[in-house]
Design a protein around this motif. Sequence first.
Motif, PDB file in Angstrom:
ATOM      1  N   ARG A  18     -10.743  15.754  15.996  1.00  0.00           N
ATOM      2  CA  ARG A  18      -9.999  15.045  14.950  1.00  0.00           C
ATOM      3  C   ARG A  18      -8.530  14.937  15.326  1.00  0.00           C
ATOM      4  NH1 ARG A  18     -10.230  15.889   9.870  1.00  0.00           N
ATOM      5  NH2 ARG A  18     -12.386  16.511   9.630  1.00  0.00           N
ATOM      6  N   PHE A  19      -7.923  13.863  14.851  1.00  0.00           N
ATOM      7  CA  PHE A  19      -6.475  13.725  14.924  1.00  0.00           C
ATOM      8  C   PHE A  19      -5.998  13.782  13.477  1.00  0.00           C
ATOM      9  CE2 PHE A  19      -7.729  11.301  18.801  1.00  0.00           C
ATOM     10  CZ  PHE A  19      -7.061  12.065  19.734  1.00  0.00           C
ATOM     11  N   GLY A  20      -5.424  14.886  13.077  1.00  0.00           N
ATOM     12  CA  GLY A  20      -5.020  15.046  11.670  1.00  0.00           C
ATOM     13  C   GLY A  20      -6.242  14.906  10.778  1.00  0.00           C
ATOM     14  N   GLU A  23     -11.339  12.058  11.681  1.00  0.00           N
ATOM     15  CA  GLU A  23     -12.347  12.632  12.582  1.00  0.00           C
ATOM     16  C   GLU A  23     -12.816  11.521  13.515  1.00  0.00           C
ATOM     17  OE1 GLU A  23     -15.908  15.871  12.497  1.00  0.00           O
ATOM     18  OE2 GLU A  23     -15.838  14.459  10.837  1.00  0.00           O
ATOM     19  N   VAL A  24     -12.465  11.657  14.780  1.00  0.00           N
ATOM     20  CA  VAL A  24     -12.698  10.574  15.751  1.00  0.00           C
ATOM     21  C   VAL A  24     -14.025  10.760  16.481  1.00  0.00           C
ATOM     22  CG1 VAL A  24     -11.760   9.495  17.820  1.00  0.00           C
ATOM     23  CG2 VAL A  24     -10.231  10.192  16.009  1.00  0.00           C
ATOM     24  N   LEU A  25     -14.403  12.001  16.737  1.00  0.00           N
ATOM     25  CA  LEU A  25     -15.718  12.293  17.326  1.00  0.00           C
ATOM     26  C   LEU A  25     -16.453  13.214  16.350  1.00  0.00           C
ATOM     27  CD1 LEU A  25     -14.702  12.967  21.058  1.00  0.00           C
ATOM     28  CD2 LEU A  25     -15.470  10.801  20.045  1.00  0.00           C
ATOM     29  N   GLY A  42     -18.538  -0.123  22.505  1.00  0.00           N
ATOM     30  CA  GLY A  42     -18.345  -0.008  21.060  1.00  0.00           C
ATOM     31  C   GLY A  42     -17.049  -0.650  20.649  1.00  0.00           C
ATOM     32  N   PRO A  43     -16.882  -0.883  19.345  1.00  0.00           N
ATOM     33  CA  PRO A  43     -15.673  -1.555  18.873  1.00  0.00           C
ATOM     34  C   PRO A  43     -14.416  -0.719  19.107  1.00  0.00           C
ATOM     35  CG  PRO A  43     -17.101  -0.932  17.027  1.00  0.00           C
ATOM     36  CD  PRO A  43     -17.829  -0.581  18.275  1.00  0.00           C
ATOM     37  N   SER A  44     -13.298  -1.394  19.033  1.00  0.00           N
ATOM     38  CA  SER A  44     -12.012  -0.747  19.177  1.00  0.00           C
ATOM     39  C   SER A  44     -11.872   0.348  18.119  1.00  0.00           C
ATOM     40  CB  SER A  44     -10.943  -1.827  18.984  1.00  0.00           C
ATOM     41  OG  SER A  44      -9.723  -1.310  19.337  1.00  0.00           O
ATOM     42  N   GLY A  45     -11.421   1.517  18.563  1.00  0.00           N
ATOM     43  CA  GLY A  45     -11.210   2.611  17.615  1.00  0.00           C
ATOM     44  C   GLY A  45     -12.444   3.445  17.344  1.00  0.00           C
ATOM     45  N   SER A  46     -13.552   3.174  18.060  1.00  0.00           N
ATOM     46  CA  SER A  46     -14.782   3.913  17.774  1.00  0.00           C
ATOM     47  C   SER A  46     -14.811   5.307  18.401  1.00  0.00           C
ATOM     48  CB  SER A  46     -16.000   3.101  18.245  1.00  0.00           C
ATOM     49  OG  SER A  46     -15.907   2.792  19.615  1.00  0.00           O
ATOM     50  N   GLY A  47     -13.847   5.594  19.290  1.00  0.00           N
ATOM     51  CA  GLY A  47     -13.755   6.932  19.865  1.00  0.00           C
ATOM     52  C   GLY A  47     -14.142   7.019  21.329  1.00  0.00           C
ATOM     53  N   LYS A  48     -14.327   5.882  21.983  1.00  0.00           N
ATOM     54  CA  LYS A  48     -14.805   5.862  23.379  1.00  0.00           C
ATOM     55  C   LYS A  48     -13.814   6.563  24.322  1.00  0.00           C
ATOM     56  CE  LYS A  48     -14.840   1.350  23.572  1.00  0.00           C
ATOM     57  NZ  LYS A  48     -14.207   1.059  22.273  1.00  0.00           N
ATOM     58  N   SER A  49     -12.540   6.167  24.236  1.00  0.00           N
ATOM     59  CA  SER A  49     -11.535   6.773  25.128  1.00  0.00           C
ATOM     60  C   SER A  49     -11.355   8.248  24.818  1.00  0.00           C
ATOM     61  CB  SER A  49     -10.176   6.083  24.974  1.00  0.00           C
ATOM     62  OG  SER A  49     -10.259   4.794  25.494  1.00  0.00           O
ATOM     63  N   THR A  50     -11.367   8.567  23.547  1.00  0.00           N
ATOM     64  CA  THR A  50     -11.208   9.978  23.170  1.00  0.00           C
ATOM     65  C   THR A  50     -12.348  10.799  23.757  1.00  0.00           C
ATOM     66  OG1 THR A  50     -10.133   9.272  21.122  1.00  0.00           O
ATOM     67  CG2 THR A  50     -10.940  11.546  21.198  1.00  0.00           C
ATOM     68  N   THR A 208     -16.136   0.641  28.734  1.00  0.00           N
ATOM     69  CA  THR A 208     -15.819  -0.745  29.093  1.00  0.00           C
ATOM     70  C   THR A 208     -16.020  -1.701  27.926  1.00  0.00           C
ATOM     71  OG1 THR A 208     -16.263  -2.515  30.689  1.00  0.00           O
ATOM     72  CG2 THR A 208     -18.160  -1.183  30.009  1.00  0.00           C
ATOM     73  N   HIS A 209     -15.268  -2.790  27.958  1.00  0.00           N
ATOM     74  CA  HIS A 209     -15.470  -3.889  27.007  1.00  0.00           C
ATOM     75  C   HIS A 209     -16.243  -5.023  27.677  1.00  0.00           C
ATOM     76  CE1 HIS A 209     -13.171  -2.511  23.570  1.00  0.00           C
ATOM     77  NE2 HIS A 209     -12.311  -1.996  24.415  1.00  0.00           N
ATOM     78  N   GLU A 210     -16.595  -4.821  28.937  1.00  0.00           N
ATOM     79  CA  GLU A 210     -17.312  -5.874  29.667  1.00  0.00           C
ATOM     80  C   GLU A 210     -18.809  -5.638  29.589  1.00  0.00           C
ATOM     81  OE1 GLU A 210     -16.118  -7.405  33.568  1.00  0.00           O
ATOM     82  OE2 GLU A 210     -14.849  -5.633  33.420  1.00  0.00           O
TER      83      GLU A 210
HETATM   84  N1  LIG Z   1      -3.356  10.865  20.190  1.00  0.00           N
HETATM   85  C1  LIG Z   1      -3.814  10.319  19.054  1.00  0.00           C
HETATM   86  N2  LIG Z   1      -3.260  10.623  17.881  1.00  0.00           N
HETATM   87  C2  LIG Z   1      -3.735  10.108  16.716  1.00  0.00           C
HETATM   88  N3  LIG Z   1      -4.779   9.252  16.651  1.00  0.00           N
HETATM   89  C3  LIG Z   1      -5.369   8.920  17.808  1.00  0.00           C
HETATM   90  C4  LIG Z   1      -4.916   9.420  19.063  1.00  0.00           C
HETATM   91  N4  LIG Z   1      -5.712   8.893  20.037  1.00  0.00           N
HETATM   92  C5  LIG Z   1      -6.590   8.094  19.410  1.00  0.00           C
HETATM   93  N5  LIG Z   1      -6.401   8.109  18.080  1.00  0.00           N
HETATM   94  C6  LIG Z   1      -7.183   7.363  17.079  1.00  0.00           C
HETATM   95  O1  LIG Z   1      -8.541   7.726  17.271  1.00  0.00           O
HETATM   96  C7  LIG Z   1      -9.390   6.606  17.058  1.00  0.00           C
HETATM   97  C8  LIG Z   1     -10.249   6.402  18.289  1.00  0.00           C
HETATM   98  O2  LIG Z   1      -9.426   6.001  19.378  1.00  0.00           O
HETATM   99  P1  LIG Z   1     -10.021   5.710  20.824  1.00  0.00           P
HETATM  100  O3  LIG Z   1      -8.877   5.303  21.677  1.00  0.00           O
HETATM  101  O4  LIG Z   1     -10.843   6.854  21.257  1.00  0.00           O
HETATM  102  O5  LIG Z   1     -10.960   4.476  20.516  1.00  0.00           O
HETATM  103  P2  LIG Z   1     -11.622   3.453  21.517  1.00  0.00           P
HETATM  104  O6  LIG Z   1     -13.024   3.289  21.058  1.00  0.00           O
HETATM  105  O7  LIG Z   1     -11.434   3.897  22.924  1.00  0.00           O
HETATM  106  O8  LIG Z   1     -10.798   2.121  21.233  1.00  0.00           O
HETATM  107  P3  LIG Z   1     -10.339   0.937  22.243  1.00  0.00           P
HETATM  108  O9  LIG Z   1     -11.603   0.235  22.615  1.00  0.00           O
HETATM  109  O10 LIG Z   1      -9.445   0.101  21.387  1.00  0.00           O
HETATM  110  O11 LIG Z   1      -9.628   1.582  23.375  1.00  0.00           O
HETATM  111  C9  LIG Z   1      -8.472   5.426  16.739  1.00  0.00           C
HETATM  112  O12 LIG Z   1      -8.422   5.293  15.346  1.00  0.00           O
HETATM  113  C10 LIG Z   1      -7.138   5.859  17.285  1.00  0.00           C
HETATM  114  O13 LIG Z   1      -6.083   5.275  16.568  1.00  0.00           O
END
Ligand SMILES: Nc1ncnc2c1ncn2[C@@H]1O[C@H](COP(=O)(O)OP(=O)(O)OP(=O)(O)O)[C@@H](O)[C@H]1O
Length: 259
Positions: A18-20, A23-25, A42-50, A208-210
């Motif tokens: 979680r970030f604050g 809950e991202v994952l 997955g869509p933007s913000g779904s938690g892939k990069s995290t 990836t988005h591709e």
């Molecule tokens: N360091 C951080 N501090 C606070 N919130 C964060 C942080 N990193 C990511 N988030 C939030 O966590 C959520 C998931 O982000 P993440 O980058 O994992 O998504 P994503 O699926 O990779 O999106 P994208 O496809 O746009 O890169 C988003 O709402 C993002 O704003």
Amino acid sequence: MTQTTETPMVELKGVKKRFGDLEVLKGIDLRVDRGRIISIIGPSGSGKSTLLRSVNNLEVIDEGQILLDGVQVNRPDLKGLAFEKHINHIRQNMGMVFQHFNLFPHLSTLENVTLAPRKLKGVSTSIARELGMELLERVGLADKAQVYPSALSGGQKQRVAIARALAMQPKVMLFDEATSALDPELVEEVNRVMKGLAEEHMTMLIVTHEMAFARDVSDWAMFMDGGVVVEANTPEHLFSHPDQERTQHFLRKHLGTQG
Ligand SMILES: Nc1ncnc2c1ncn2[C@@H]1O[C@H](COP(=O)(O)OP(=O)(O)OP(=O)(O)O)[C@@H](O)[C@H]1O
């Protein structure tokens, strides 16, 4: 995916982050066997990069376990220097490629590739250069060895970044939207290098988005939304007839233009 008794190369068990208040994952389980290629869409913000960043502890998870080749990556029991030592050792076995190449601007292409093996593994300059040239050859940039990053195109910079990650001879490669920042005409040259790694059976996790690339290159595809794995399957199944409505909706939007 067919499960084997072999130790998975990467394993996530109940991973939460979680970030604050966000809950991202929300409890991710994933098993990646040796030599397998997993794409995460997955869509933007779904938690892939995290998720990907958590694998090498660029993000510190709140709950669950992450293992690399059977060794636990997250170690809340270790503090300070003991943890630094542990994580540096782990990271030597994981190559990560980011959207923005993060090359060192003051170092030549070859020096970018040889730095980590020299500094972190104590490889001699001559051996590191030999390995570095081999890797630059592999990504088609041997003729750019002495050039500085500012003189390279985005696609070339990303190929150097891949060579640099490979220089540590990692067990697994993590790609976080490696082609998202590139002009469309430069995407293919980077995809080709990634396909080459796939053919050599490098274990890879690819965010990836591709969609077309994910469908073609991976053994297993995972669709995330809202911090959960909505659906995971072979790319043939997931991209052609996904089971979940959310996946169908996402792919209708994205494959329509890219498939
Ligand atoms: N360091 C951080 N501090 C606070 N919130 C964060 C942080 N990193 C990511 N988030 C939030 O966590 C959520 C998931 O982000 P993440 O980058 O994992 O998504 P994503 O699926 O990779 O999106 P994208 O496809 O746009 O890169 C988003 O709402 C993002 O704003």
